[in-house]
Design a protein around this motif. Structure first.
Motif, mmCIF file in Angstrom:
data_model
loop_
_atom_site.group_PDB
_atom_site.id
_atom_site.type_symbol
_atom_site.label_atom_id
_atom_site.label_comp_id
_atom_site.label_asym_id
_atom_site.label_seq_id
_atom_site.Cartn_x
_atom_site.Cartn_y
_atom_site.Cartn_z
ATOM 1 N N MET A 310 17.436 -98.937 20.784
ATOM 2 C CA MET A 310 18.416 -98.994 19.694
ATOM 3 C C MET A 310 19.695 -99.623 20.224
ATOM 4 S SD MET A 310 20.068 -96.244 17.119
ATOM 5 C CE MET A 310 18.859 -94.961 16.995
ATOM 6 N N GLY A 311 20.184 -100.623 19.526
ATOM 7 C CA GLY A 311 21.427 -101.267 19.939
ATOM 8 C C GLY A 311 21.275 -102.286 21.058
ATOM 9 N N ILE A 312 20.061 -102.423 21.603
ATOM 10 C CA ILE A 312 19.853 -103.400 22.673
ATOM 11 C C ILE A 312 19.890 -104.800 22.071
ATOM 12 C CG2 ILE A 312 18.108 -104.361 24.241
ATOM 13 C CD1 ILE A 312 19.254 -101.925 25.413
ATOM 14 N N ASP A 313 20.720 -105.661 22.624
ATOM 15 C CA ASP A 313 20.837 -107.004 22.084
ATOM 16 C C ASP A 313 20.367 -108.016 23.120
ATOM 17 O OD1 ASP A 313 21.449 -109.261 20.713
ATOM 18 O OD2 ASP A 313 23.604 -109.146 21.084
ATOM 19 N N LYS A 314 19.052 -108.219 23.167
ATOM 20 C CA LYS A 314 18.493 -109.247 24.047
ATOM 21 C C LYS A 314 17.746 -110.218 23.151
ATOM 22 C CE LYS A 314 15.378 -109.924 28.009
ATOM 23 N NZ LYS A 314 16.210 -110.883 28.749
ATOM 24 N N PRO A 315 18.259 -111.453 23.032
ATOM 25 C CA PRO A 315 17.717 -112.362 22.013
ATOM 26 C C PRO A 315 16.304 -112.850 22.292
ATOM 27 C CG PRO A 315 19.457 -113.431 23.294
ATOM 28 C CD PRO A 315 19.437 -112.002 23.712
ATOM 29 N N ASP A 316 15.904 -112.953 23.577
ATOM 30 C CA ASP A 316 14.653 -113.658 23.884
ATOM 31 C C ASP A 316 13.501 -112.711 24.232
ATOM 32 O OD1 ASP A 316 15.768 -112.782 26.210
ATOM 33 O OD2 ASP A 316 15.348 -114.595 27.365
ATOM 34 N N VAL A 317 13.452 -111.548 23.597
ATOM 35 C CA VAL A 317 12.285 -110.681 23.763
ATOM 36 C C VAL A 317 11.138 -111.336 22.986
ATOM 37 C CG1 VAL A 317 11.309 -108.402 23.270
ATOM 38 C CG2 VAL A 317 13.707 -108.605 23.987
ATOM 39 N N ARG A 318 10.096 -111.764 23.699
ATOM 40 C CA ARG A 318 9.036 -112.564 23.058
ATOM 41 C C ARG A 318 7.934 -111.718 22.445
ATOM 42 N NH1 ARG A 318 12.023 -116.028 22.745
ATOM 43 N NH2 ARG A 318 11.513 -115.418 20.634
ATOM 44 N N PHE A 319 7.803 -110.451 22.881
ATOM 45 C CA PHE A 319 6.802 -109.607 22.245
ATOM 46 C C PHE A 319 7.217 -108.146 22.312
ATOM 47 C CE2 PHE A 319 5.572 -109.646 26.681
ATOM 48 C CZ PHE A 319 5.160 -108.345 26.934
ATOM 49 N N VAL A 320 6.772 -107.399 21.320
ATOM 50 C CA VAL A 320 6.865 -105.939 21.355
ATOM 51 C C VAL A 320 5.447 -105.431 21.150
ATOM 52 C CG1 VAL A 320 7.666 -103.879 20.143
ATOM 53 C CG2 VAL A 320 9.244 -105.769 20.562
ATOM 54 N N ALA A 321 4.982 -104.600 22.081
ATOM 55 C CA ALA A 321 3.614 -104.080 21.986
ATOM 56 C C ALA A 321 3.659 -102.568 21.811
ATOM 57 C CB ALA A 321 2.834 -104.445 23.250
ATOM 58 N N HIS A 322 2.784 -102.058 20.972
ATOM 59 C CA HIS A 322 2.660 -100.602 20.810
ATOM 60 C C HIS A 322 1.292 -100.168 21.318
ATOM 61 C CE1 HIS A 322 6.044 -101.009 17.941
ATOM 62 N NE2 HIS A 322 6.275 -99.753 18.259
ATOM 63 N N LEU A 323 1.295 -99.284 22.296
ATOM 64 C CA LEU A 323 0.023 -98.730 22.760
ATOM 65 C C LEU A 323 -0.316 -97.442 22.019
ATOM 66 C CD1 LEU A 323 -0.238 -99.254 26.608
ATOM 67 C CD2 LEU A 323 -1.298 -100.511 24.738
ATOM 68 N N ASP A 324 0.658 -96.901 21.318
ATOM 69 C CA ASP A 324 0.423 -95.715 20.500
ATOM 70 C C ASP A 324 1.015 -95.966 19.119
ATOM 71 O OD1 ASP A 324 -0.706 -93.815 22.511
ATOM 72 O OD2 ASP A 324 1.193 -94.229 23.506
ATOM 73 N N LEU A 325 0.442 -95.281 18.158
ATOM 74 C CA LEU A 325 0.865 -95.471 16.774
ATOM 75 C C LEU A 325 2.279 -94.929 16.566
ATOM 76 C CD1 LEU A 325 -0.487 -96.294 13.990
ATOM 77 C CD2 LEU A 325 -0.859 -93.847 13.666
ATOM 78 N N PRO A 326 3.215 -95.723 16.024
ATOM 79 C CA PRO A 326 4.544 -95.184 15.690
ATOM 80 C C PRO A 326 4.420 -94.121 14.594
ATOM 81 C CG PRO A 326 4.556 -97.582 15.638
ATOM 82 C CD PRO A 326 3.123 -97.155 15.722
ATOM 83 N N LYS A 327 5.412 -93.259 14.523
ATOM 84 C CA LYS A 327 5.345 -92.160 13.557
ATOM 85 C C LYS A 327 5.603 -92.612 12.129
ATOM 86 C CE LYS A 327 6.950 -88.407 16.539
ATOM 87 N NZ LYS A 327 6.921 -89.228 17.767
ATOM 88 N N SER A 328 6.249 -93.746 11.981
ATOM 89 C CA SER A 328 6.600 -94.201 10.632
ATOM 90 C C SER A 328 6.739 -95.710 10.622
ATOM 91 C CB SER A 328 7.936 -93.581 10.207
ATOM 92 O OG SER A 328 8.967 -94.087 11.043
ATOM 93 N N ILE A 329 6.688 -96.275 9.416
ATOM 94 C CA ILE A 329 6.904 -97.721 9.282
ATOM 95 C C ILE A 329 8.339 -98.077 9.633
ATOM 96 C CG2 ILE A 329 7.032 -99.603 7.605
ATOM 97 C CD1 ILE A 329 4.471 -98.794 6.498
ATOM 98 N N GLU A 330 9.273 -97.174 9.307
ATOM 99 C CA GLU A 330 10.671 -97.438 9.682
ATOM 100 C C GLU A 330 10.784 -97.635 11.193
ATOM 101 O OE1 GLU A 330 9.663 -95.042 7.688
ATOM 102 O OE2 GLU A 330 11.189 -94.455 6.230
#
Ligand code: ADP
Ligand code: MG
Length: 574
Positions: A310-330
């Motif tokens: 939260m609040g991390i501002d790094k513009p060039d993050v090329r992927f976000v991977a989830h190995l576990d299901l998030p609790k919500s769509i939000e």
């Protein structure tokens, strides 16, 4: 500019966006070095600088900070910024100071003398912006200080934290309602990247933003490709994904537990993918060091719990991977939204398996909170499952959740590789008419188990009301098995064609039922919706499986246990 109807009633406006006043544009370029406003920024800044209240719903990376920073510079006095992100305040303030802005923060990391110095600077009118945590703001001592000085505006960042049913509730945010009473003449701006209708309404009410103008941005992130794969050997799948598509690039991998964060970070490192762990169980100094390396070095993969980001501002993050299901769509949207903030192509990749559902369900059941709270958590999880199981465009489904209609994107996994489906319109119509007839002919509503009994024309010894033979819909669905009906119901639920209602989670026609019943809407369901495999690990750790469910035929040991746990849960929520 999209100006939403204020959910609590009250005046809405619908004029188009001014580009920002000349003074605002001058500050944008002279102080921040940018030449134009993005999206609603100009309109929001003009409105708040003019003394109005605003509720701003803008996706992560959309540029919410400028919406309060520039009005703070335009108005006399100090802008007070409330944020839960204590760990980031020092960085944010340092960044502002480097632009020549007079900024400071008040939080628990300061000693008494440092805090006194900041307070004195505020009272002397020497600050443009003052950041503080909500628990600090609600102290009587702090409010007395604010009354002695000159406040230009209050900005409540991450305002979804006030929502008890949301995904990131912070108790201290509840106290912020007092700002409306104690400082009625000072403009307030509440900002969040969480835009579901429920959160929007709740934050408007709890923060007493009844007179605010609402600015709702598009939530589409067109440069992010959404992909959800069936989980098989999650770590191997992850490494193949990174090595194959994002070698040498920065990314974030989210895991549920601290233990798996550590294990996955080590596994990636061993494969030659530079990775660092981040979770709340680590030493604060190690955590800060890893965060700094991720921000400042190239090509680091941060493996983290949701404590990170939260609040991390790094513009060039090329992927976000989830190995576990998030609790919500939000949560999923916020986490995936950290990819591709520079607007270049990025991937949101997730591995989703049956075990995730069971784990999440256990977490909800063993967690604290009222029955109502647990139901709301289940509803959040159901919506997440619906996204995982959709046969339609992921982006359409995601945006629809945020109240936004769109066309299939042509870029997500389901658009690029449409899953095998079968036409289930007739099955859906049979189910819906069974629900309606049961209600009409019996004056009763039932859970999915009993509805399936009726469809199959089967007496159920478990049920007190087992004599349904005389019903007109008795046995009309005998062409499908119990197992097939369960997957049909689950998917129809995901598609809003049926819904669970009331204290007992009875099955009722959903919002999209009418179109299906009239034959106006064709229903396609996934062919293989019931993954019949658990991970190897749980297979070798198998315990004794029950022998009661015919639907679990062909499954053994832990697979069968998992299946039954899931089935039981779906029966309950159906
Ligand atoms: P949010 O809080 O909505 O997630 P931020 O305020 O942190 O987003 O802004 C995200 C990034 O976009 C920052 O790097 C910021 O400097 C940049 N940014 C914001 N507004 C503009 C603009 N008008 N022009 C160019 N860059 C901008
Ligand atoms: Mg922000």
């Amino acid at each position: 500019v999209t100006v939403d109807d204020p959910p609590g009633g009250g005046p809405g406006e619908s004029d188009s966006a001014p580009a920002g006043s000349p003074e605002a544009l001058r500050i944008l370029s002279e102080v921040f070095g940018y030449d134009s406003f993005r999206g609603d920024q100009g309109a929001i800044i003009d409105h708040v600088a003019g003394g109005g209240d605003a509720v701003v719903l803008m996706p992560t990376g959309g540029g919410k900070s400028l919406c309060y920073q520039i009005p703070s510079l335009l108005r006399p006095g100090t802008g007070i910024v409330v944020s839960p992100l204590i760990a980031l305040m020092a960085d944010q303030v340092a960044a502002l100071e480097s632009l020549g802005i007079r900024a400071a923060f008040l939080n628990s990391s300061l000693d008494v003398d440092e805090a006194r110095a900041v307070e004195a600077a505020f009272e002397a009118g020497e600050l443009d912006l003052l950041y503080m945590a909500p628990e600090r703001l609600v102290l009587e001592r702090t409010r007395a200080l604010l009354r002695r000085g000159h406040v230009s505006l209050f900005a409540i960042d991450e305002a979804h934290c006030v929502s008890q049913w949301g995904h990131d509730f912070r108790r201290d945010y509840l106290g912020l309602s007092l700002l409306a009473e104690e400082f009625p003449q000072i403009p307030r701006i509440a900002l969040t990247a969480t835009a579901t209708r429920a959160t929007h309404e709740e934050l408007t009410e709890r923060l007493r933003m009844g007179r605010a103008r609402h600015f709702v941005s598009s939530f589409d992130r067109p440069n992010i490709q959404y992909r959800i794969v069936p989980k098989d050997q999650a770590r191997k799948q992850l490494m193949d994904f990174i090595a194959g598509e994002h070698s040498g690039e920065a990314g974030i991998v989210y895991c549920l537990s601290r233990k798996s964060v550590d294990a996955v970070a080590q596994a990636l490192d061993a494969r030659g993918i530079p990775a660092l762990p981040y979770h709340a169980g680590m030493d604060a100094a190690d955590r800060a060091a890893n965060q700094a390396r991720f921000l400042h070095e190239d090509g680091i993969v941060m493996v983290a719990t949701i404590a990170f980001g939260m609040g991390i501002d790094k513009p060039d993050v090329r992927f976000v991977a989830h190995l576990d299901l998030p609790k919500s769509i939000e949560g999923y949207y916020q986490e995936t939204g950290r990819a591709g903030r520079d607007g270049l192509a990025a991937t949101a990749w997730m591995a989703y398996g049956l075990g995730d559902v069971v784990n999440q369900r256990r977490l909800i059941d063993s967690g604290e909170g009222s029955a109502e709270f647990q139901r709301s958590q289940r509803a959040h999880l159901d919506a997440m499952l619906a996204l995982c199981e959709t046969v339609d465009c992921r982006r359409v489904q995601l945006l629809r959740y945020f109240g936004q209609e769109s066309e299939p994107c042509g870029n997500c996994d389901t658009c690029l590789n449409p899953p095998r489906t079968w036409e289930a319109t007739i099955a859906a119509q049979k189910l819906l008419s069974a629900l309606i007839r049961l209600d009409r002919e019996r004056g009763q509503q039932f859970g999915s188990g009993q509805v399936i009994d009726v469809l199959l024309g089967r007496d159920n010894p478990r049920s007190a009301q087992s004599r349904h033979e005389e019903l007109s819909v008795w046995g009309v669905g005998a062409e499908l098995s119990e197992k097939q009906w369960r997957t049909v119901i689950r998917q129809l639920m995901a598609a809003d064609i049926v819904a669970a209602a009331g204290e007992y989670n009875v099955l009722v026609p959903g919002p999209r039922a009418t179109g299906v019943l009239r034959g106006e809407e064709i229903v396609h369901l996934r062919d293989d919706p019931e993954p019949a495999r658990a991970s190897r690990r749980s297979r070798s750790a198998s315990g004794a499986g029950g022998a009661r469910a015919s639907a679990a035929d062909g499954l053994e040991g832990a697979d069968r246990e998992l299946f039954e746990a899931l089935r039981d849960w779906r029966t309950e929520t159906a």
